[in-house]
Design an enzyme around this catalytic site. Sequence first.
Site, mmCIF file in Angstrom:
data_model
loop_
_atom_site.group_PDB
_atom_site.id
_atom_site.type_symbol
_atom_site.label_atom_id
_atom_site.label_comp_id
_atom_site.label_asym_id
_atom_site.label_seq_id
_atom_site.Cartn_x
_atom_site.Cartn_y
_atom_site.Cartn_z
ATOM 1 N N GLU A 281 23.937 27.217 35.730
ATOM 2 C CA GLU A 281 22.521 27.507 35.452
ATOM 3 C C GLU A 281 22.378 28.740 34.561
ATOM 4 O OE1 GLU A 281 20.234 25.417 36.158
ATOM 5 O OE2 GLU A 281 21.545 24.155 37.369
ATOM 6 N N ASP A 362 28.395 23.753 31.405
ATOM 7 C CA ASP A 362 29.643 23.594 32.169
ATOM 8 C C ASP A 362 30.732 24.500 31.593
ATOM 9 O OD1 ASP A 362 28.578 21.780 33.915
ATOM 10 O OD2 ASP A 362 29.545 20.007 33.068
HETATM 11 ZN ZN LIG Z 1 22.435 21.758 33.837
#
Ligand SMILES: [Zn+2]
Length: 424
Positions: A281, A362
């Site tokens: 996030e 990621d």
């Molecule tokens: Zn995401």
Amino acid sequence: MVQWNMILGIFLVIFCLRIILRFTLTQLNIRQVCKKGHIVPAVFRGIIDDETLGHMSDYTVDSSRFTSVTTIFGDVLFLIILLSGILPWYTRHIADIHWHFIPSGLLFMAGPAVIGFILDIPFDIYGTFVIEKRYGFSTITAKLWITDLLKNLILSIVLTGLLLSAFLALVYYAERTWWFWGWLLFALFQLVMLWIYPILIAPLFNTYEPVKNEELREKIVDLMAEAGLRAKGVFQVDSGKRSRHTNAYFTGFGKTKRVVLFDTLIASHSIDEILSVFAHEIGHWKKKHIIKQLIAIETVSFFLFYIAYRLIDWAPLYHTFGFDRITPYVGIFLISAYLKPVSFFFRPLLSSLSRKYEREADDYSLSLIGTTAHLADALKRLAKDNLANLYPHPLYAWFYYSHPPLTERVSYLERRNGKGNVDL
Ligand SMILES: [Zn+2]
């Protein structure tokens, strides 16, 4: 009366192509699950057993079929409203009241919205209390469901009413430049909503409080400091009062930006897993994904407003759909009815942009934490807990998916983590 001409012909072809494409994609997706949905993918072995996989496949099939029925019902209803002559009849009655342009426009827009709102209720009840309950997700009580419905209703009346009134005023008073000011108005409205949503609107439905688990909270603060972010705005939300689905998201803008973790996520994941999700996030945050997406959408919408401006006085458009005179608020409705099915075909562009951002987030999680192992574990658990579809059809995923398919995502993370060759 509706006129059967080229304008209507093109509209119907695009509208029907959308119905066919949606239906075909869903059928392909269901067939893919039925064909492969009994083999646990290699990366999920040991986490997901045959029985859970069976639930995952059944849930995908059930919810896809339900969405298909809901969408087709909505499309047919919309065509009936548009082609039956009910709208020209309704417009004549509004004209008879002799109200000012703005309240007349609001009344016109409210008509189809009220029909849609009422007819949507049985579908929402079935989705929440039958399908979501069947798979053990739904925890919402009838009382809370009704309260939510009423709150949503009041909010949309107030917010849409204000926004549309301002927009109709621009159309009425700024005859030549309304498209530009209208575009600016909608863009600013979205920004303001982004800003006030976490502090004014979301709290109407849920309780948001700083993450309670002290160890987790401290580690989150450390992680944020490491990422160069000020340590505030980490909340947990009592989402478990409606559903057992788990999630985490990033919301807000400027001083209201914050990360929100579902209480259900905190309950079922280890601290390391939550931190890796949190780092993902932060990745969205650091790489300014929300703003970038907003800029892309606003650029497209700038051109859409200009197209609307060029078409609003075009009499054949009105005559085609059975209206005998040019009324700008009717024009806005017709133009958006025409452009909406067209915009559906551009969906893969937005989806692939979003998938690119997810991969970037990621990668950011990996660079911040130094391993993707925990994020991979978190995603496996998320897949299991949410009964995700592990076998989406590639074409369906390409068209709709805002995140890379889970199996692909976990494989990628595990590859990047393989044998210590982490590329930081
Ligand atoms: Zn995401």
